[in-house]
Design an enzyme around this catalytic site. Structure first.
Site, mmCIF file in Angstrom:
data_model
loop_
_atom_site.group_PDB
_atom_site.id
_atom_site.type_symbol
_atom_site.label_atom_id
_atom_site.label_comp_id
_atom_site.label_asym_id
_atom_site.label_seq_id
_atom_site.Cartn_x
_atom_site.Cartn_y
_atom_site.Cartn_z
ATOM 1 N N HIS A 98 0.893 -1.265 -0.145
ATOM 2 C CA HIS A 98 0.041 -0.080 0.002
ATOM 3 C C HIS A 98 0.830 1.115 0.022
ATOM 4 C CE1 HIS A 98 0.852 -1.494 3.829
ATOM 5 N NE2 HIS A 98 0.740 -0.056 4.618
ATOM 6 N N HIS A 100 0.966 5.108 1.328
ATOM 7 C CA HIS A 100 0.841 6.221 2.154
ATOM 8 C C HIS A 100 0.739 7.491 1.381
ATOM 9 C CE1 HIS A 100 1.118 3.873 5.993
ATOM 10 N NE2 HIS A 100 2.030 3.371 5.141
#
Ligand code: 5GP
Length: 133
Positions: A98, A100
């Site tokens: 992922h 940020h």
């Protein structure tokens, strides 16, 4: 075992969704570094930056750039940190790749305090030789 992000993608855990397509989902981080902190999560679980296909990563970066723009427009963010923690040694808690996207404001005092090192005499050349592609 499914990662927390797989459970979020499947709808087993609630989340505040900002965007979704066939390759990724964007949600608000439950424990934000600053309010509006978003996570661009691959739909398919690849543990790390090293594992994810470049095509998927490129697409996620395009989405991250749209989130960056949205944070600038809607929150008046003056900057963002775009960050990937890659493997547990780097601080990655969820083994599901992922990105940020963290809104930042001048003087918000949230700059990550990475302590810096110094190279000894000649050491930079050694690292250069080790790492040159
Ligand atoms: P990492 O350290 O793996 O790069 O970041 C994982 C992030 O996921 C953390 O910032 C953490 O706050 C966030 N997170 C963990 N569990 C949940 C959850 O259940 N919901 C949401 N929205 N974020 C989560």
């Amino acid at each position: 075992m499914a990662t927390v992000f797989e459970m979020i993608i499947n709808g087993d855990i609630p989340s505040t969704r900002l965007y979704e397509d066939d390759q990724c989902l964007v949600i608000l981080d439950i424990n934000p570094i600053s309010k509006g902190h978003a996570l661009v999560i691959s739909k398919k679980c690849y543990p790390t930056f090293t594992d994810i296909p470049m095509e998927t990563l490129s697409h996620m970066m395009e989405v991250a750039r749209k989130i960056d723009q949205k944070q600038r427009d809607a929150l008046k963010a003056e900057g963002t940190n775009i960050m990937i923690n890659n493997s547990p040694a780097s601080g990655q808690e969820v083994p599901h790749l992922h990105i940020h996207v963290i809104p930042r404001f001048s003087g918000d005092g949230k700059t990550p305090a990475f302590p810096k090192e110094k190279y000894a005499e000649g050491e930079m050349a050694v690292f250069g030789d080790l790492l040159r592609l």
